[in-house]
Structure formats: C-alpha cells, structure tokens
Design a protein around this motif. Structure first.
Motif, PDB file in Angstrom:
ATOM      1  N   VAL A 165      -2.462  -3.649   0.156  1.00 19.99           N
ATOM      2  CA  VAL A 165      -1.177  -3.452   0.821  1.00 19.99           C
ATOM      3  C   VAL A 165      -1.354  -3.829   2.289  1.00 19.99           C
ATOM      4  N   THR A 166      -0.494  -4.691   2.798  1.00 18.47           N
ATOM      5  CA  THR A 166      -0.650  -5.195   4.160  1.00 18.47           C
ATOM      6  C   THR A 166       0.668  -5.114   4.915  1.00 18.47           C
ATOM      7  N   THR A 167       0.569  -4.732   6.190  1.00 18.65           N
ATOM      8  CA  THR A 167       1.752  -4.707   7.034  1.00 18.65           C
ATOM      9  C   THR A 167       2.032  -6.084   7.591  1.00 18.65           C
ATOM     10  N   ALA A 168       3.202  -6.588   7.335  1.00 15.27           N
ATOM     11  CA  ALA A 168       3.666  -7.792   8.020  1.00 15.27           C
ATOM     12  C   ALA A 168       4.786  -7.307   8.944  1.00 15.27           C
ATOM     13  N   PHE A 203      -7.165 -11.120 -11.820  1.00 17.71           N
ATOM     14  CA  PHE A 203      -7.960  -9.897 -11.880  1.00 17.71           C
ATOM     15  C   PHE A 203      -7.097  -8.649 -12.057  1.00 17.71           C
ATOM     16  N   GLY A 204      -5.795  -8.829 -12.055  1.00 18.55           N
ATOM     17  CA  GLY A 204      -4.902  -7.682 -12.136  1.00 18.55           C
ATOM     18  C   GLY A 204      -4.700  -6.997 -10.801  1.00 18.55           C
ATOM     19  N   VAL A 205      -5.025  -7.685  -9.709  1.00 21.18           N
ATOM     20  CA  VAL A 205      -4.853  -7.113  -8.375  1.00 21.18           C
ATOM     21  C   VAL A 205      -3.427  -7.352  -7.897  1.00 21.18           C
ATOM     22  N   SER A 206      -2.740  -6.288  -7.532  1.00 20.97           N
ATOM     23  CA  SER A 206      -1.398  -6.430  -6.969  1.00 20.97           C
ATOM     24  C   SER A 206      -1.517  -6.507  -5.448  1.00 20.97           C
ATOM     25  N   VAL A 207      -0.714  -7.363  -4.843  1.00 17.73           N
ATOM     26  CA  VAL A 207      -0.716  -7.528  -3.386  1.00 17.73           C
ATOM     27  C   VAL A 207       0.704  -7.319  -2.888  1.00 17.73           C
ATOM     28  N   SER A 208       0.876  -6.318  -2.027  1.00 20.01           N
ATOM     29  CA  SER A 208       2.208  -5.986  -1.518  1.00 20.01           C
ATOM     30  C   SER A 208       2.258  -6.178  -0.009  1.00 20.01           C
ATOM     31  N   ILE A 209       3.396  -6.679   0.465  1.00 21.25           N
ATOM     32  CA  ILE A 209       3.611  -6.872   1.894  1.00 21.25           C
ATOM     33  C   ILE A 209       4.701  -5.909   2.351  1.00 21.25           C
ATOM     34  N   ILE A 210       4.404  -5.130   3.378  1.00 22.55           N
ATOM     35  CA  ILE A 210       5.398  -4.234   3.957  1.00 22.55           C
ATOM     36  C   ILE A 210       6.050  -4.947   5.133  1.00 22.55           C
ATOM     37  N   LEU A 270      10.074   6.190   6.265  1.00 20.61           N
ATOM     38  CA  LEU A 270      10.527   5.149   5.345  1.00 20.61           C
ATOM     39  C   LEU A 270       9.442   4.094   5.125  1.00 20.61           C
ATOM     40  N   VAL A 271       8.755   3.749   6.192  1.00 20.52           N
ATOM     41  CA  VAL A 271       7.663   2.770   6.092  1.00 20.52           C
ATOM     42  C   VAL A 271       6.488   3.382   5.340  1.00 20.52           C
ATOM     43  N   VAL A 272       6.176   4.628   5.654  1.00 23.83           N
ATOM     44  CA  VAL A 272       5.065   5.324   4.985  1.00 23.83           C
ATOM     45  C   VAL A 272       5.351   5.455   3.493  1.00 23.83           C
ATOM     46  N   ASN A 273       6.599   5.744   3.151  1.00 20.02           N
ATOM     47  CA  ASN A 273       6.965   5.844   1.731  1.00 20.02           C
ATOM     48  C   ASN A 273       6.808   4.501   1.012  1.00 20.02           C
ATOM     49  N   ALA A 274       7.098   3.407   1.721  1.00 18.26           N
ATOM     50  CA  ALA A 274       6.928   2.079   1.125  1.00 18.26           C
ATOM     51  C   ALA A 274       5.447   1.806   0.861  1.00 18.26           C
ATOM     52  N   TYR A 275       4.615   2.142   1.831  1.00 23.09           N
ATOM     53  CA  TYR A 275       3.164   2.032   1.634  1.00 23.09           C
ATOM     54  C   TYR A 275       2.736   2.815   0.389  1.00 23.09           C
ATOM     55  N   PHE A 276       3.185   4.060   0.337  1.00 21.76           N
ATOM     56  CA  PHE A 276       2.764   4.968  -0.735  1.00 21.76           C
ATOM     57  C   PHE A 276       3.228   4.455  -2.103  1.00 21.76           C
ATOM     58  N   HIS A 277       4.439   3.939  -2.148  1.00 23.47           N
ATOM     59  CA  HIS A 277       4.954   3.395  -3.402  1.00 23.47           C
ATOM     60  C   HIS A 277       4.110   2.205  -3.844  1.00 23.47           C
ATOM     61  N   ALA A 278       3.763   1.335  -2.899  1.00 20.44           N
ATOM     62  CA  ALA A 278       2.951   0.169  -3.236  1.00 20.44           C
ATOM     63  C   ALA A 278       1.584   0.571  -3.771  1.00 20.44           C
ATOM     64  N   LEU A 279       1.068   1.701  -3.300  1.00 15.65           N
ATOM     65  CA  LEU A 279      -0.245   2.179  -3.737  1.00 15.65           C
ATOM     66  C   LEU A 279      -0.198   2.914  -5.069  1.00 15.65           C
ATOM     67  N   THR A 280       0.920   3.554  -5.362  1.00 17.71           N
ATOM     68  CA  THR A 280       0.954   4.467  -6.509  1.00 17.71           C
ATOM     69  C   THR A 280       1.876   4.046  -7.642  1.00 17.71           C
ATOM     70  N   SER A 281       2.728   3.056  -7.425  1.00 19.85           N
ATOM     71  CA  SER A 281       3.634   2.614  -8.487  1.00 19.85           C
ATOM     72  C   SER A 281       2.872   1.815  -9.534  1.00 19.85           C
ATOM     73  N   ALA A 282       3.259   2.012 -10.781  1.00 17.89           N
ATOM     74  CA  ALA A 282       2.664   1.211 -11.856  1.00 17.89           C
ATOM     75  C   ALA A 282       3.078  -0.248 -11.737  1.00 17.89           C
ATOM     76  N   ARG A 283       4.209  -0.500 -11.083  1.00 12.59           N
ATOM     77  CA  ARG A 283       4.690  -1.866 -10.864  1.00 12.59           C
ATOM     78  C   ARG A 283       5.153  -2.018  -9.414  1.00 12.59           C
ATOM     79  N   PRO A 284       4.214  -2.144  -8.487  1.00 10.71           N
ATOM     80  CA  PRO A 284       4.590  -2.289  -7.071  1.00 10.71           C
ATOM     81  C   PRO A 284       5.278  -3.620  -6.810  1.00 10.71           C
ATOM     82  N   ARG A 285       6.071  -3.655  -5.770  1.00  9.71           N
ATOM     83  CA  ARG A 285       6.775  -4.882  -5.412  1.00  9.71           C
ATOM     84  C   ARG A 285       5.859  -5.815  -4.629  1.00  9.71           C
TER      85      ARG A 285
END
Length: 330
Positions: A165-168, A203-210, A270-285
């Motif tokens: 998970v990376t902050t843009a 590899f099944g690695v999800s990469v999310s941009i905040i 709101l930003v922290v929740n987005a981070y947390f969702h990306a880390l814990t969701s079975a299907r992160p955005r």
C-alpha cells in the motif's frame, strides 16, 4: 427513448457498484497474524494507522525517522496488536539494511510480512518552478519515489502473496501549480505502483495506491508552507524576483495559505481508513481517492483534455484577480 437508454445504462452500473461493495466489504481472517510494516510513523497518517492496526490486533512494525517518534509510539501504543517502533530513514540504504534485521526477526513467527505501507513522504520546496533548482527535485524524489523503491525492494522477499500500500496523491493525477517537485514525485509513484501491480499479480500480491486530496497534516501546515515560500524567495536572485515582483509573490503566498487554512479536510481518519481497508479487505482496490475534493474535483479534472484544464486554471486567475508579473506590467 431517453428513459429506456438511461435504464439500460444505469442498471448495469448499479449492479456493478453493489457487487463491488459486497466483495470489498469482506475482510481477511486472522488479523492477529498479519504483521504490517509502516513507514513515516512519526506523525500524521502513518502514526494514526499504527494505532488503528494495533487496535484491530495486527502486529505493527513502525518505522520512524526520529528518536522522538520511536519513544512516543513506545509510550502510547496500547492496542492488542504488538507495536515495534524503530528508526529507519527511507533515504538511506544503510538505514534500511539495518532495519531488515529487526523486520526479518519479528516476521519469522508470522510466516512473513503481510503488508508494506509506504507512507513516508515530504512536500519539499514549493513555489514556481522558475525559482527552484535540481536539488529541490532530487530531495523530494529521494523520499517520495526512491524511498518507496528502496523499501519495497528491501522487503519484497517477505511479502509475496500479500499487500503493498503506497501513498500517492491527487497530485499524481493532476498537476497543480507551485507543487512541481511534489507533483512529479507522485506521478512517478503512481507509475511505479502500476508497474508493481501488473508484474506481481502472478504472485497474488495486491498493490493499492492511496490518493488523498488536501488534508490537515504537518505537510499542509500553513506556518511551514509560509516559511518554505519565504526561504525560496529570499534565496532567489534579485533579477528573478524583479521579474515576478513582491506583489505577485505575496498574493500567491496568501492565496496558498488561505486555501490550506480553509479547505484542508480535518477528517484524516478517512485516509487512515483507506489504508486499513487496503490492508484488510479480501479484495482491495487498485486506487483509493480520498476526500470530496479528490473525488469531485481533482480526479474528474484529470480526465479532461489539456486545453480545458488550462482554461480552468486561467479562469481561476482571472476570477481571483491575480496581478500580472511585474515584468509584464512595464
């Protein structure tokens, strides 16, 4: 005819959003075994994310730049998830290499690292590009882009089949005036994360941009921005200052300070929740635009043709009655 057309357009879109919402809502299990590494935990989003993950039972490796950041987290992190604060400078290969010993030792009992959160970042020099230098760009890039690359490379071997998970920023989607080095770094971060997402999908690695809009943090503190503006203006040659004029400089600085004081969103959760969702969701955005300004202004503007965005910026200057540079008034 129009009503029928709208029906066949809106119904599929509605189903898509409902199905997406349902799939994204599902959370992974066993959070108490999902250890995460977060950079930039001295303050702001990173620090708040440490507490949120710890409160959810997640073990946290909290990388701080300063001793005070480390000591503060040692005293205040009280959640069920064990928090291990340590110093790490994302600008230094040596610092990251030293931190690897800590990270690898702790992650052994969890079977690896669940997620890397590349949160550390700076705004750096902010003013017209004409008054900046190459070092201003290098300094920002070394944290916001190169730091992300260094950390990702250093710990990727621990994270296969996990999450990055990376902050843009919205500045990685639309170029805003006075933020040249920051904007360039965030565009580069977006491109790097897109590369990571595509290449590591095998590899099944999800990469999310905040992608946060403007939020009230230490980076957007009006006092800090005032000092940055003044310092750059003072170091600029007299010849260059005369081209712009003190009136243009002061007007521009005051407009930036007013914007940061009045429009920055205080709801940093709101930003922290987005981070947390990306880390814990079975299907992160893949992307998380955060804030009304991001979703209703900056992201939509990023899709407009260049002549249209140029017209918008020109119209804003006219409406706000910005003075012309001194050299054009002669």
């Amino acid at each position: 005819m129009l009503e029928t057309l709208l029906f066949f357009i809106l119904i599929p879109i509605g189903f898509y959003w409902i199905i997406t919402w349902f799939l994204e809502k599902k959370q992974i299990e066993g959070l108490n075994r999902k250890v995460v590494l977060i950079t930039g935990c001295d303050s702001g989003f990173g620090r708040d994310l440490v507490f949120k993950c710890s409160d959810a039972g997640m073990p946290v490796l909290a990388a701080c730049l300063t001793d005070s950041g480390v000591e503060s987290l040692k005293k205040e992190a009280k959640g069920p998830g064990v928090v291990t604060p340590f110093k790490m400078d994302v600008r230094s290969d040596e610092s990251i290499e030293a931190a690897k010993e800590i990270v690898e030792e702790i992650t052994k009992k969890y079977g690896g690292l669940h997620g890397i959160v590349n949160n550390a970042g700076i705004t750096g020099a902010s003013l017209w590009d004409d008054l900046l230098n190459v070092k201003d760009y290098i300094d920002v890039m070394d944290v916001n882009l190169n730091g992300v690359v260094r950390v990702t490379h250093a710990f990727m071997h621990l994270i296969k089949k996990a999450k990055i998970v990376t902050t843009a920023s919205v500045c990685g989607r639309v170029s805003l005036p006075l933020l040249g080095p920051y904007t360039c770094s965030k565009y580069a971060v977006e491109a790097y994360c897109d590369t990571l997402r595509i290449e590591n999908a095998i590899f099944g690695v999800s990469v999310s941009i905040i992608e946060p809009g403007f939020f009230k943090t230490t980076l957007t503190d009006p006092k800090r921005i005032t000092k940055v503006f003044d310092d750059i203006w003072k170091r600029t040659t007299k010849e260059k200052r005369d081209e712009y004029g003190d009136k243009v400089f002061e007007c521009t600085k005051n407009e930036m300070i007013t914007m940061l004081s009045q429009r920055c969103n205080k709801n940093t959760y709101l930003v922290v929740n987005a981070y947390f969702h990306a880390l814990t969701s079975a299907r992160p955005r893949a992307r998380y635009p955060v804030g009304l300004d991001a979703n209703l202004i900056y992201i939509p503007v990023s899709f407009l043709p260049a002549p249209v965005t140029d017209f918008i910026f020109a119209a804003v200057r006219i409406i706000k009655q910005f003075p012309k540079p001194a050299i054009l008034q002669k």
